[in-house]
Design a protein around this motif. Sequence first.
Motif, short mmCIF file in Angstrom:
data_model
loop_
_atom_site.label_atom_id
_atom_site.label_comp_id
_atom_site.label_asym_id
_atom_site.label_seq_id
_atom_site.Cartn_x
_atom_site.Cartn_y
_atom_site.Cartn_z
N TRP A 109 2.99 3.49 -6.48
CA TRP A 109 3.59 4.28 -7.55
C TRP A 109 4.70 3.53 -8.28
CZ3 TRP A 109 8.48 4.91 -5.56
CH2 TRP A 109 8.60 4.94 -4.17
N SER A 159 0.82 -1.21 0.00
CA SER A 159 0.00 0.00 0.00
C SER A 159 0.86 1.26 0.00
CB SER A 159 -0.93 0.01 1.21
OG SER A 159 -0.19 0.02 2.42
N PHE A 199 1.15 9.23 0.81
CA PHE A 199 -0.24 9.65 0.58
C PHE A 199 -0.69 9.33 -0.84
CE2 PHE A 199 0.13 13.10 4.05
CZ PHE A 199 -0.33 12.19 4.99
N PHE A 200 0.19 9.57 -1.81
CA PHE A 200 -0.15 9.26 -3.20
C PHE A 200 -0.41 7.77 -3.37
CE2 PHE A 200 1.23 8.16 -7.57
CZ PHE A 200 0.29 8.90 -8.28
N SER A 201 0.42 6.94 -2.74
CA SER A 201 0.28 5.50 -2.87
C SER A 201 -1.00 5.00 -2.21
CB SER A 201 1.49 4.80 -2.23
OG SER A 201 1.37 3.40 -2.34
N VAL A 202 -1.27 5.48 -1.01
CA VAL A 202 -2.48 5.04 -0.31
C VAL A 202 -3.72 5.44 -1.10
CG1 VAL A 202 -3.86 5.34 1.77
CG2 VAL A 202 -1.38 5.02 1.96
N PHE A 203 -3.70 6.64 -1.69
CA PHE A 203 -4.83 7.07 -2.52
C PHE A 203 -5.01 6.13 -3.70
CE2 PHE A 203 -6.61 9.41 -6.10
CZ PHE A 203 -7.76 9.95 -5.53
N GLN A 204 -3.91 5.79 -4.38
CA GLN A 204 -3.98 4.84 -5.49
C GLN A 204 -4.51 3.48 -5.04
OE1 GLN A 204 0.15 5.10 -7.16
NE2 GLN A 204 -0.95 5.09 -9.09
N TYR A 205 -4.01 3.04 -3.91
CA TYR A 205 -4.38 1.71 -3.42
C TYR A 205 -5.88 1.63 -3.12
CZ TYR A 205 -4.33 -2.45 -0.43
OH TYR A 205 -4.57 -3.68 0.12
N THR A 206 -6.42 2.65 -2.49
CA THR A 206 -7.84 2.62 -2.10
C THR A 206 -8.77 2.89 -3.28
OG1 THR A 206 -7.66 4.95 -1.42
CG2 THR A 206 -7.36 3.27 0.28
N HIS A 207 -8.27 3.51 -4.34
CA HIS A 207 -9.14 3.87 -5.46
C HIS A 207 -8.92 2.99 -6.70
CE1 HIS A 207 -9.55 7.50 -2.99
NE2 HIS A 207 -10.65 7.75 -3.67
N TYR A 208 -8.01 2.02 -6.61
CA TYR A 208 -7.76 1.17 -7.77
C TYR A 208 -8.80 0.05 -7.84
CZ TYR A 208 -5.40 -1.70 -11.24
OH TYR A 208 -5.11 -2.43 -12.38
#
Length: 538
Positions: free
Chosen positions: A153, A149, A204-213
Amino acid sequence: MKRTHLAGLSISSAILLSLPWLRLLPGWILLGALLPLLIVEDILSERRKHNRSIVFFGYAYLCFLLWNALTTWWIVNATLIGAVLAIFVNAAFMASVWWLYHLVKLKFPSRLANLSLVVFWISFEYLHFNWQIEWPWLTLGNGFANQVSLVQWYEYTGILGGSLWVLITNLLLFDLYKTLIKSEFKISFASMTAVILTILIPVFFSVFQYTHYHEKGKNIEIVSLQPNIDPYNEKFGRMPEEKQVGILLYLADSLITDSTDYVIGPETALPPIWENDSMINSPFISPFYKRAQHYHKVNFILGATTQKLFHKGDIMPETVRKFGSNGLFYDVYNTALQINNSNEVQRYHKSILVSGVEKMPFSRYFSFVEDFIIDLGGTTGSLGVQQKPTNFRSADGYIVAPVICFESVFGEYITHDIRNGAGLIFIITNDGWWKNTPGYRQHLSYARLRAIETRRSIARSANTGISAFINQRGDILQQTGWWERTAMKGTLTSNDKLTFYVRYGDYLGRISSFISVLLILYYISMFYKKLVQRNHMN
């Protein structure tokens, strides 16, 4: 500072670097793991002694030798030669990178010196993906393999992006340390802000990607087999070949249905097979072919040791060996086979071989020791390879990337399969050689990073170790236990989108290599200029 203190700092870095690979602490510890070694280098660089560079190399070697030993000692279970290369020689390479950084730091401004450490190290990691002694196991970016998570990126940078993150953060922490000990509080606040932002923005960028992928694509039903045949005491000799095939068939029959698309078995699952013959008629392949005719949509993907015969006058690879005294030659391959209801058995030959186990590095120059290579499939001498990776295609139009064991550590290599249309990755391996050690767990975790880099779901079949299903975010959906004879069924989603990393590969490595060459040339020119000035003065 006393030698014991400097040695203690070097050992501290080694222990901190080892913790993620030993799964004792998460990968974020790497963001400060190099700080003690940077302090050692700084202390020695301020000394006036003429042998300070040699002394620093010793401390750096101590650090990296301990890191390599703590994390990859288990290789000795499979090969002593490989263990020596992976631990002692690799530590020397790593220490040499830092020694080079130490040399240029004595001549360069601090910012340029920091840049040199970053690009030298990433160039070294990139080299480890692309030369004859490939060993990218301890690439710094691999340390986040169990915290997927945090590194979503990687679909843009690959694991070298993780290495870049680690190096920059450690250097910023070192700058903060220097300002604090000098009581420069205004500068310290700026340095602290830089450290915090460098850590938090990627997270923060990674967690956003993880939760929205969200995965999109076709669902494919897969059965993964784990026959759990002891590679030391059963696999090559003691257990009859027919019994080994029978175990695979029993496990497959326990879960296969009319809706099953793929059944995958591990590396070298089948006994040796000659490629010159009609492979579909092989007694080891025909039982799977009969099942494919019954279950019309199923594809079996199985590992095997295959052999190919060559005659005088044929174009022969360098790895061929003599077959008797009648002028015949043959080559041996670590192969993945796809068997379905067509008469064609598709083949892929493993192309990234393990040094000291499946090949002799730089064999053109060291052919006299070729016979000492230990192949874990029961042969001696370097195995044959194919020049480019190839995919398997099913009658239903599915395209999958067959990846054999060690190849799953090479992200850019797998991108070739993805660009050629692969919607899924199938990893077949035999991690039983390493016994019940951290090795097989590390190997599984690296597959999670391949899923993120390519956004491809992964099915993994291990003889023993951990067989698993992994989604496109790098999450392990299902997995087996260690030393367990079993099979499991799951559904994975195929994908046809290409990530930035798939399109451009290890561009960070290429850019770093280019900058490294420029910096080294600049350093040489400065050295030469100073030498000329001395001669004029004399």
